[in-house]
Design an enzyme around this catalytic site. Structure first.
Site, PDB file in Angstrom:
ATOM      1  N   HIS A 114      -5.370  -2.706  -5.679  1.00  0.00           N
ATOM      2  CA  HIS A 114      -4.277  -3.675  -5.765  1.00  0.00           C
ATOM      3  C   HIS A 114      -3.816  -4.067  -4.366  1.00  0.00           C
ATOM      4  CE1 HIS A 114      -3.229  -3.365 -10.187  1.00  0.00           C
ATOM      5  NE2 HIS A 114      -4.197  -2.480 -10.023  1.00  0.00           N
ATOM      6  N   ASP A 129       2.883  -7.649  -8.530  1.00  0.00           N
ATOM      7  CA  ASP A 129       1.724  -7.027  -9.169  1.00  0.00           C
ATOM      8  C   ASP A 129       1.939  -6.971 -10.686  1.00  0.00           C
ATOM      9  OD1 ASP A 129      -0.722  -5.838  -9.122  1.00  0.00           O
ATOM     10  OD2 ASP A 129      -0.112  -4.090  -7.933  1.00  0.00           O
TER      11      ASP A 129
END
Ligand code: UDP
Length: 443
Positions: free
Chosen positions: A19, A116
């Site tokens: 990520h 995210d």
């Protein structure tokens, strides 16, 4: 927001290198296009790779700001959640109510936030500014995620999702089919709020996944779907120690083997890979890991693969433990193939650099990603090898050696991988020409 002012964007990656890296690439890209950027960094990180990478990033980009976000202690979950990176995501989600005052104090004021996906639903309703999310997986897997709460019953062991080639049930990670698992509960919770975001960015490109991108658009649950990939790597200040050895090797002769930032093969499987490398005679560059979290990697390389193996293969290859600069290795002319777990970042890097992939998925989205690799002509996949994590069968050295030789000797595959590279280059150019990112943010 006025179009004349440079937008100020906050980017918030939650956990794990898979990520963090695409978020930092996006930040560097936006920064290079004139945006001001603040990265919200979670403290403490799970892995040393994350904290090291962040330090290096801020040294490279002194004008990108860092907002350190200290997490509350972890509280025990009702859901099945044993993975340290999932635990971190849950912990971030449980701490985000502390964030809005920190964001309000930023100067200049924020224009938008890019959050995210795993923490989207927790944060979205707390923010009074446009919110985007960045999907760090393939569009094909994202299609599956957006359908998860109402999946039709599997017919002939496959899942039918409108407008995309059916997904075999065997490609779906088992935790995704368990409603009590953090993985599935988190996906459903966050998909439910997607329509309230200003847009969804995804690290892929239309010519790699035309069908899945169209299917997502046709579904109409997303306001804007912005394929922004393959997100380009940025120049890091650290030097790459692996390159001198690669410099001595013939063009396209070396197989690079890596299972990403958080996957450790079993000891027995490592021995078979080692045996296969030796038996195949292929030149190799192999990155090994002993545990999911790098801080727990205690064994040295010789303990992992055996001192005798290292001695015997001294002239044939290199085995390294710890962090390597994958994008620079993949971009080296000596690399002719990539044995990859098909983490989505690794796939996008192979696509951008035109390196043929031998897909060996281990868990999560990786089998669905491997389908993309295969369909795009970027690589081959031996489905019978199963999942590596969670009790997959031991794959013997002969079988692996045959695949390695086939990978490195496959001229047709090399040519189609180069076509994918050209398509990736064009996708980035179009993204650049349209000023897609900044325009969509400053609309
Ligand atoms: N990576 C790297 N060096 C390493 C291991 C991984 O640079 O030693 C990078 C890799 O290039 C990719 C990311 O870490 O950008 C891993 O993400 P991916 O989605 O491929 O897999 P994950 O680690 O999340 O399973």
């Amino acid at each position: 927001m006025s179009n004349s002012a440079a937008p100020h964007l906050a980017l918030f990656p939650c956990a794990g290198m898979g990520h963090l890296i695409p978020f930092l690439r996006l930040a560097a890209d936006l920064h290079s296009r004139g945006a001001a950027a603040t990265i919200i960094t979670v403290e403490p990180t799970v892995s040393s790779a994350e904290s090291d990478y962040l330090s290096d990033f801020f040294a490279t980009f002194p004008r990108i700001k860092r907002l350190e976000f200290h997490l509350l202690p972890h509280t025990k979950s009702q859901l099945i959640n044993e993975d340290p990176f999932f635990i971190q995501m849950e912990r971030v989600g449980n701490s985000v109510h502390l964030l809005p005052p920190l964001l309000s104090s930023l100067s200049p004021p924020l224009s938008a936030a890019i959050v995210d996906f795993p923490i989207l639903s927790r944060l979205l309703h707390l923010l009074s500014l446009p919110v985007y999310t960045l999907i760090t997986s393939s569009a094909r897997f994202f299609s599956l995620m957006t359908s998860l709460s109402h999946l039709p019953p599997p017919l002939n062991s496959q899942i039918e999702i409108p407008n995309i080639v059916p997904i075999p049930v065997s490609s779906i990670p088992p935790p995704m089919l368990d409603p009590n698992h953090f993985f599935s509960a988190n996906i459903i919770e966050n998909v439910a709020v997607l329509q309230h975001t200003k847009g969804v960015m995804i690290n892929t490109f239309s010519s790699l996944e035309p069908e899945a991108i169209e299917a997502l658009r046709a579904k109409g649950v997303l306001k804007h779907l912005l394929p922004v990939g393959p997100l380009p790597p940025f120049q890091r200040s650290k030097t790459c120690h692996e390159l001198p050895w690669l410099d001595e090797q013939a063009a396209e002769s070396v197989v690079y083997i890596s299972f990403g930032s958080r996957t450790a093969l079993s000891k027995a499987q490592m021995r078979e890979v080692a045996g296969a490398l030796e038996e195949s005679g292929c030149k190799f560059f192999w990155v090994v890991k002993g545990s999911k979290v790098d801080k727990e990697d205690e064994e040295e390389v010789d303990e992992m693969v055996g001192e005798a193996f290292l001695k015997r293969t001294e002239g044939q290859g290199r085995v390294v433990r710890g962090w390597v600069e994958q994008e620079r290795i993949l971009g080296h002319p000596a690399i002719g193939g990539f044995v990859s777990h098909c983490g989505w970042n690794s796939v996008t890097e192979a696509a951008a650099l035109g390196v043929p992939v031998l897909a060996w998925p281990t868990h999560g989205d990786q089998r669905v990603n491997a389908e993309v690799v295969e369909r795009a002509g970027l690589g081959v996949w031996e489905r019978e090898w199963g999942w590596q994590a969670g009790g997959g069968r031991l794959i013997g050295r002969e079988e692996i050696a045959n695949k390695l030789r086939a990978l490195i000797g496959d001229a047709k595959l090399r040519a189609t991988a180069k076509e994918v590279k050209e398509k990736a280059r064009r996708a980035r150019e179009e993204c650049l020409l349209q000023g897609l990112l900044l325009n969509s943010i400053s609309d």
